[in-house]
Design an enzyme around this catalytic site. Structure first.
Site, PDB file in Angstrom:
ATOM      1  N   LYS A 129       0.906  -1.094  -0.100  1.00  0.00           N
ATOM      2  CA  LYS A 129       0.012   0.109  -0.104  1.00  0.00           C
ATOM      3  C   LYS A 129       0.842   1.131   0.185  1.00  0.00           C
ATOM      4  CE  LYS A 129      -3.710  -2.451   2.061  1.00  0.00           C
ATOM      5  NZ  LYS A 129      -4.360  -2.937   3.438  1.00  0.00           N
TER       6      LYS A 129
ATOM      7  N   GLN B 136      -4.802  -2.434   9.597  1.00  0.00           N
ATOM      8  CA  GLN B 136      -4.779  -3.774   8.939  1.00  0.00           C
ATOM      9  C   GLN B 136      -5.185  -4.672   9.751  1.00  0.00           C
ATOM     10  OE1 GLN B 136      -3.466  -3.990   5.657  1.00  0.00           O
ATOM     11  NE2 GLN B 136      -4.055  -6.216   5.784  1.00  0.00           N
TER      12      GLN B 136
ATOM     13  N   ASP C 138     -10.997   2.178   4.137  1.00  0.00           N
ATOM     14  CA  ASP C 138     -11.486   0.938   4.004  1.00  0.00           C
ATOM     15  C   ASP C 138     -12.877   0.591   3.932  1.00  0.00           C
ATOM     16  OD1 ASP C 138      -9.542  -1.236   3.791  1.00  0.00           O
ATOM     17  OD2 ASP C 138      -9.070  -1.104   5.887  1.00  0.00           O
TER      18      ASP C 138
HETATM   19  N1  GUN Z   1      -6.691  -7.598   5.725  1.00  0.00           N
HETATM   20  C1  GUN Z   1      -7.121  -7.951   4.605  1.00  0.00           C
HETATM   21  N2  GUN Z   1      -7.830  -7.158   3.793  1.00  0.00           N
HETATM   22  C2  GUN Z   1      -7.710  -6.016   4.364  1.00  0.00           C
HETATM   23  C3  GUN Z   1      -8.473  -4.735   3.992  1.00  0.00           C
HETATM   24  O1  GUN Z   1      -8.790  -4.711   2.868  1.00  0.00           O
HETATM   25  N3  GUN Z   1      -8.090  -3.711   4.963  1.00  0.00           N
HETATM   26  C4  GUN Z   1      -7.410  -3.931   5.866  1.00  0.00           C
HETATM   27  N4  GUN Z   1      -7.485  -3.049   6.833  1.00  0.00           N
HETATM   28  N5  GUN Z   1      -7.217  -5.186   6.516  1.00  0.00           N
HETATM   29  C5  GUN Z   1      -7.379  -6.377   5.864  1.00  0.00           C
END
Ligand code: GUN
Length: 293
Positions: free
Chosen positions: A52, A96, A119
């Protein structure tokens, strides 16, 4: 059969975002800024967060990573969220997941300001999406809607079958496909682990979206001739065909289903690359105050 090339679509979207960042910077003197909170040392989570940050750099965003040890207290984490909520330079925040067991995921998610919840996990954003108000939509469903739109796939009046009912894929996907908008206006059926006569239902799908989390679960006999097939699954399995000794496969038996489908997403290179770019898109919207004004 046409391949829906997620790599190519996401690259185009990144170019569009990068061009917009230049315009924003000229106008406001500030670029979009995404913050990520990472707890613990889980290698997959570390990779996601690093990817990211790299994607942010590529399109000209600022990014910050806040790392915490696995034994961080819930209070410390909530305080970090408050700190980021109050930082006017940061437009979007993701925490995350998964978090360690001693931390209440929902409590942390609900502590993020909905305006910064890029998100799209906060109940306010989920609720707004549900009733058709502007909202952040979580990355996978957002990416799939972009793929359908950019591949000019007609959804109006089609039978759409979704395998999986998770909060971050199946559930939002079903709402988006049924909404009175484009893409959308589909007749949606959601299937899950208790569904009976699954093949009968999937065989009627004009659009089949598979997020069931089981390697190669969908076989050709479950798919209608000419269907559009979207494969959300990604599994790393041992393989004698590759140098590394493993390969990535989806929830769909690509070799046989691709022979019947009109459009299909590959794994890798389908839905996967769309998710990070969707997060970037949400962060861009956050910086432009597009959702909450
Ligand atoms: N863990 C797996 N996929 C995601 C996501 O799209 N966002 C976040 N914050 N954690 C994740």
């Amino acid at each position: 059969m046409k391949l829906i090339d997620g790599k190519k679509i996401s690259a185009t979207m990144k170019d569009e975002i990068a061009a917009e960042v230049i315009r924003i910077k000229d106008k406001n003197g500030k670029v979009p800024h995404l913050a990520a909170i990472l707890v613990g040392e889980d290698p997959a989570s570390q990779t996601y967060v690093n990817n990211k940050a790299k994607a942010c750099e590529k399109v000209g965003f600022d990014s910050s990573n806040y790392r915490f040890p696995v034994d961080v207290s819930e209070k410390e984490l909530l305080d970090a969220v408050t700190f980021i909520n109050n930082d006017p330079d940061i437009d979007g925040l993701i925490v995350q997941l998964p978090l360690p067991d001693h931390i209440d995921n929902q409590k942390v998610i609900q502590h993020i300001l909905p305006e910064k919840d890029v998100d799209g996990f906060h109940p306010v954003n989920v609720g707004r999406m549900t009733i058709g108000l502007p909202s952040y939509v979580s990355a996978t469903p957002y990416g799939i809607m972009e793929m359908l739109m950019r591949s000019r796939i007609e959804t109006k009046g089609k039978n759409c079958v979704i395998l999986g009912r998770s909060n971050i894929v199946g559930k939002p996907m079903s709402l988006l496909m049924a909404r009175n908008d484009e893409p959308g206006n589909a007749t949606v059926t959601v299937c899950h682990s208790k569904t009976q006569n699954l093949s009968e239902i999937t065989s009627r799908a004009d659009i089949l979206i598979v997020a069931i989390g089981q390697p190669e679960f969908v076989t050709a006999d479950m798919v209608k001739e000419g269907a559009v097939v979207i494969d959300v699954g990604i599994h790393r399995v041992p393989s004698s065909e590759t140098k590394s000794g493993f390969k990535l496969i989806g929830d769909v038996r690509f070799d046989e289903v691709s022979k019947k489908a009109s459009f299909i997403t590959p794994v890798p290179g389908g839905v996967g690359p769309m998710t990070i770019v969707s997060l970037l898109m949400n962060t861009l919207k956050a910086s432009k105050k597009e959702i909450y004004g």
